[in-house]
Write a protein that holds these residues in place. Structure first.
Motif, PDB file in Angstrom:
ATOM      1  N   ALA A  55      26.848 -30.576 -13.167  1.00  0.00           N
ATOM      2  CA  ALA A  55      26.665 -31.748 -12.420  1.00  0.00           C
ATOM      3  C   ALA A  55      25.449 -31.861 -11.424  1.00  0.00           C
ATOM      4  CB  ALA A  55      27.693 -32.200 -11.666  1.00  0.00           C
ATOM      5  N   GLY A  56      24.653 -32.906 -11.235  1.00  0.00           N
ATOM      6  CA  GLY A  56      23.773 -32.830 -10.183  1.00  0.00           C
ATOM      7  C   GLY A  56      22.458 -33.713 -10.506  1.00  0.00           C
ATOM      8  N   ASP A  57      21.616 -34.300  -9.844  1.00  0.00           N
ATOM      9  CA  ASP A  57      20.463 -34.914 -10.042  1.00  0.00           C
ATOM     10  C   ASP A  57      19.400 -34.008 -10.263  1.00  0.00           C
ATOM     11  OD1 ASP A  57      19.759 -34.362  -7.650  1.00  0.00           O
ATOM     12  OD2 ASP A  57      20.038 -36.253  -6.733  1.00  0.00           O
ATOM     13  N   VAL A  58      18.210 -34.819 -10.770  1.00  0.00           N
ATOM     14  CA  VAL A  58      16.969 -33.893 -11.060  1.00  0.00           C
ATOM     15  C   VAL A  58      16.635 -32.880 -10.016  1.00  0.00           C
ATOM     16  CG1 VAL A  58      14.657 -34.028 -11.751  1.00  0.00           C
ATOM     17  CG2 VAL A  58      16.126 -35.550 -12.896  1.00  0.00           C
ATOM     18  N   GLU A  60      18.212 -31.834  -7.456  1.00  0.00           N
ATOM     19  CA  GLU A  60      19.399 -30.591  -7.494  1.00  0.00           C
ATOM     20  C   GLU A  60      19.209 -29.608  -8.316  1.00  0.00           C
ATOM     21  OE1 GLU A  60      22.985 -33.290  -4.797  1.00  0.00           O
ATOM     22  OE2 GLU A  60      22.897 -33.197  -7.249  1.00  0.00           O
ATOM     23  N   CYS A  83      18.493 -29.089 -18.330  1.00  0.00           N
ATOM     24  CA  CYS A  83      19.258 -30.163 -18.269  1.00  0.00           C
ATOM     25  C   CYS A  83      18.434 -31.153 -17.255  1.00  0.00           C
ATOM     26  CB  CYS A  83      20.501 -29.607 -17.420  1.00  0.00           C
ATOM     27  SG  CYS A  83      21.485 -28.815 -18.508  1.00  0.00           S
ATOM     28  N   ALA A  84      17.758 -30.613 -16.284  1.00  0.00           N
ATOM     29  CA  ALA A  84      16.896 -31.688 -15.597  1.00  0.00           C
ATOM     30  C   ALA A  84      15.947 -32.331 -16.335  1.00  0.00           C
ATOM     31  CB  ALA A  84      16.093 -30.682 -14.319  1.00  0.00           C
ATOM     32  N   ARG A  87      17.398 -35.252 -18.003  1.00  0.00           N
ATOM     33  CA  ARG A  87      17.725 -36.462 -17.082  1.00  0.00           C
ATOM     34  C   ARG A  87      16.655 -37.055 -16.369  1.00  0.00           C
ATOM     35  NH1 ARG A  87      22.955 -33.280 -14.301  1.00  0.00           N
ATOM     36  NH2 ARG A  87      24.098 -32.963 -16.302  1.00  0.00           N
ATOM     37  N   SER A  88      15.327 -36.633 -16.956  1.00  0.00           N
ATOM     38  CA  SER A  88      14.077 -36.973 -16.124  1.00  0.00           C
ATOM     39  C   SER A  88      13.406 -37.848 -17.229  1.00  0.00           C
ATOM     40  CB  SER A  88      13.531 -35.826 -15.185  1.00  0.00           C
ATOM     41  OG  SER A  88      12.269 -36.385 -14.759  1.00  0.00           O
TER      42      SER A  88
END
Length: 575
Positions: A55-58, A60, A83-84, A87-88
C-alpha cells in the motif's frame, strides 16, 4: 558436460556502437559499493520480496524504495519502484524504476518498468532500448526482436545493423541474441550488413552452418567484402573445418593489413602452429595499430612455455604505457604466482581493479590471502573491490562459491548462494548452486534448481544441456536427459560441451558405438579432460582397453588435477 559461463567475446567497435545507439552504462550489469560483508560474510539473509505491491501512494513507495536500497534490499526496492511507476502517470517515475532495476540486476522488474515507461512515453527510443535489452536478458527473444525492430528504422539501415551487432555481441544470452538478429534480418534479405550481423552472432552461438550460410549470403550481395570474408573464415573454424579456415585466413593476411595478419597469427597459435605464430607476432610487435596486442601475445606464449624471464621483459615493455596497466598487472601476478611468490602476486593482482580481468584477479588475490593463512584479509579484499569498482556481483559470488567448494566448504558455498539468490534472483546463480549441490551429493536439490532454470529460460540451450547432462550422468531419467541434450544440440550444434553430452548420453543409454564419434570429435576440438574421461569410458566398454588407458594417460599428462579424469581412471583401473 555442463558448459561453464563464458566471458563475452567482444565485437570490434562494440562500445562506440552501443554509445551510438544510446545504450547506457547502466545496462552493463555493473554494481559498485553494493555488496560487501553483508552478503559475503554475514550469517543473516535478506527477507524475500513480497509478491504484490504494498500500500501507499507514489511518494511513499519511492521513499520506501530509497530506504530499501540503503539497506541493500534490492528486490524490495525495485518492486516498490515498479509499483510506483504503475500508479504514476509520470514517465520519469517509470524511467527511474527501470534504470534502478538495471543497476541492481533485477531483470524481471526491469521489464515491468520499461514497459510502463514506454506506455507513458511511446515515442521514447531510450525506453524502447531498455525494454528490448531487458527482454533479451529475460530470455524472451521474440518480444525483444519486436522492440529492437523500430530502432532500425530511419537513416542508414546498414549502419544501424552494424551498431546493433555491437550491442548484441556483448550479451550473455548468445543464442537469444542470434535469434533476435535472425528475426530482424529476415525483413532485409538483400542487405549485406544484415546477413553479416546474423553470421557473426550465430558463430558466437556455436552454430557454424547457419553462420557460414549467412556469411556466404553477405558475400554474394557484396563480393570481396572483407568483414564478410572474416565471418566466413570464423564460421568454417566453428564447423571444425580448420584447414579451410586457415587457408582463408592466410589469404586475408597476405597483404599489408596488420589486423588481418594479427588475426592469422592468433589462428596459427590456436591451431598449435606456435612457431609460425610467434614469428608473425614478432613481426607485428612493431606495427603501430596492433603492436601492443602482438607484444602481449608473445608474453602469453612465454608464460605458457614457462619462460618467465622472457615474459617479464615483454610485459615490462608494455607497462611503460599507462594504457592497459591493469591487464599488465594481471600478467605480472600470474608470473609471480607460478614462480611461487605469493606476496608479489598479491601486489600485482590487487592493482587489477578494472577491465575484463578484474574479477579474476580479485578472486585470485582472495585465494592467495587464504593460502597465506589470512582469511579475514581475503574477505576484506573482495569487500573493498565491490565497494570501489564496478563489476559483476553475480560473477564474484559465483567465484567465491567455487573457491569455497574447492576448499571443501561446499555447504558454506550453498549458504552463500542461498543468500545471494535473494538479492539476485534473475541471474545465473541458480546454475552455480546446482553445480555445488551436485558436488555435495544433493542430486535432488541440483535437479530441482536446473528444472527451475529450464522452466524460466525454456529457449536457453545451456540450461537444457545442464539439466540433460546431470540426469544422464547420474542415471536419472535417461531418455528425458537425452531429449534435453538433443534440444540443446539443435540450437548450438557446434558446442563442444553439448557434443560431449550427446556422446555421453548415448553411452549411458547403451549405444556406446554411436556415442564414440561424438566424444572423439569433441576431444579433438577441445582437449578437455572431462571429454577424455568419457571417451576412455566408451573405449573401455567397447573392449578397447589399451586405447582407453592411452587416452586417459595423455589427458592426465596435460591435466593432472582433473577430478572427472581421476574418477574415470579409478573406476576402471583400481580394484
Amino acid at each position: 558436460m555442463i558448459s561453464r559461463q563464458r566471458e563475452s567475446r567482444n565485437c570490434p567497435g562494440t562500445v562506440p556502437a552501443a554509445q551510438a545507439l544510446g545504450y547506457s552504462d547502466a545496462m552493463r550489469i555493473s554494481l559498485g559499493c553494493m555488496l560487501p560483508a553483508m552478503l559475503l560474510c554475514a550469517a543473516t539473509s535478506a527477507a524475500a520480496a513480497p509478491a504484490r505491491c504494498p500500500a501507499g501512494d507514489v511518494p511513499e513507495l519511492v521513499r520506501a524504495a530509497e530506504l530499501a536500497l540503503a539497506r541493500s534490499e534490492w528486490p524490495q526496492a525495485t518492486l516498490r519502484l515498479a509499483c510506483a511507476a504503475e500508479r504514476s502517470a509520470d514517465p520519469a517515475v517509470a524511467e527511474r524504476a527501470t534504470r534502478t532495476a538495471f543497476e541492481y540486476q533485477q531483470t524481471g522488474k526491469a521489464v515491468v518498468g520499461a514497459r510502463r515507461w514506454l506506455t507513458l512515453d511511446p515515442g521514447s527510443e531510450t525506453a524502447r532500448r531498455h525494454l528490448a535489452i531487458a527482454l533479451l536478458r529475460d530470455y524472451d527473444d521474440a518480444a525483444a526482436a519486436r522492440e529492437f525492430a523500430p530502432l532500425l528504422d530511419g537513416g542508414d539501415r546498414g549502419r544501424a545493423y552494424g551498431q546493433l551487432l555491437g550491442v548484441l555481441a556483448e550479451e550473455r544470452n548468445v543464442t537469444g541474441a542470434a535469434r533476435v538478429m535472425d528475426r530482424l534480418a529476415a525483413g532485409d534479405p538483400d542487405l549485406p550488413e544484415a546477413r553479416h550481423a546474423v553470421s557473426v552472432l550465430w558463430q558466437r552461438a556455436d552454430h557454424g552452418s547457419r553462420a557460414l550460410a549467412e556469411a556466404q549470403a553477405a558475400l554474394a550481395l557484396r563480393p570481396g567484402w572483407r568483414l564478410a570474408q572474416y565471418a566466413e573464415m570464423r564460421a568454417l573454424l566453428t564447423l571444425g573445418r580448420r584447414d579451410e579456415a586457415l587457408a582463408r585466413s592466410a589469404v586475408l593476411a597476405a597483404g599489408d593489413d596488420a589486423p588481418a595478419r594479427l588475426s592469422h597469427a592468433w589462428m596459427l597459435a590456436g591451431l598449435g602452429q606456435r612457431e609460425a605464430a610467434a614469428a608473425l607476432f614478432g613481426e607485428l610487435r612493431r606495427e603501430g595499430p596492433v603492436a601492443r596486442e602482438a607484444l602481449e601475445a608473445l608474453g602469453l606464449m612465454a608464460i605458457d612455455d614457462r619462460r618467465y624471464d622472457d615474459a617479464l621483459l615483454v610485459f615490462g615493455e608494455l607497462a611503460r604505457e599507462p594504457r592497459g596497466a591493469e591487464g599488465v598487472a594481471w600478467h605480472f601476478g600470474r608470473i609471480a604466482e607460478q614462480r611461487g611468490d605469493r606476496l608479489l602476486a598479491l601486489q600485482h593482482y590487487q592493482r587489477a581493479v578494472t577491465g575484463p580481468r578484474a574479477v579474476a584477479a580479485q578472486l585470485r588475490a582472495r585465494r592467495l590471502w587464504r593460502e597465506l593463512g589470512l582469511p579475514e584479509r581475503a574477505e576484506l579484499q573482495i569487500d573493498e573491490f565491490l565497494a570501489a569498482t564496478t563489476g559483476s556481483t553475480a560473477e564474484v559470488v559465483a567465484g567465491v562459491a567455487s573457491q569455497l567448494t574447492e576448499e571443501g566448504r561446499a555447504r558454506e558455498a550453498v549458504q552463500l548462494l542461498d543468500r545471494a539468490l535473494r538479492y539476485l534472483p534473475d541471474g545465473d546463480l541458480l546454475f552455480t548452486r546446482a553445480l555445488v549441490n551436485e558436488k555435495l551429493g544433493r542430486l535432488r536439490a541440483a535437479i530441482t534448481d536446473l528444472r527451475a532454470l529450464v522452466a524460466r529460460r525454456p529457449g536457453n540451450p545451456d540450461a537444457a544441456n545442464a539439466l540433460g547432462y546431470t540426469l544422464v550422468d547420474h542415471g536419472q531419467q535417461l531418455r528425458e536427459g537425452h531429449e534435453l541434450i538433443e534440444r540443446a544440440l539443435a540450437a548450438r550444434p557446434d558446442s563442444v560441451a553439448i557434443q560431449d553430452s550427446k556422446g555421453w548420453a548415448l553411452v549411458r543409454l547403451g549405444r556406446v558405438a554411436d556415442g564414440l564419434p561424438w566424444l572423439e570429435g569433441a576431444l579433438e576440438r577441445s582437449g578437455d579432460p572431462e571429454v577424455a574421461a568419457h571417451l576412455g569410458e566408451a573405449l573401455w566398454l567397447l573392449g578397447r582397453e589399451d586405447e582407453a588407458r592411452a587416452a586417459w594417460e595423455r589427458a592426465r599428462a596435460e591435466h593432472p588435477d582433473s577430478d572427472p579424469l581421476r574418477r574415470a581412471i579409478e573406476r576402471r583401473l583400481q580394484p
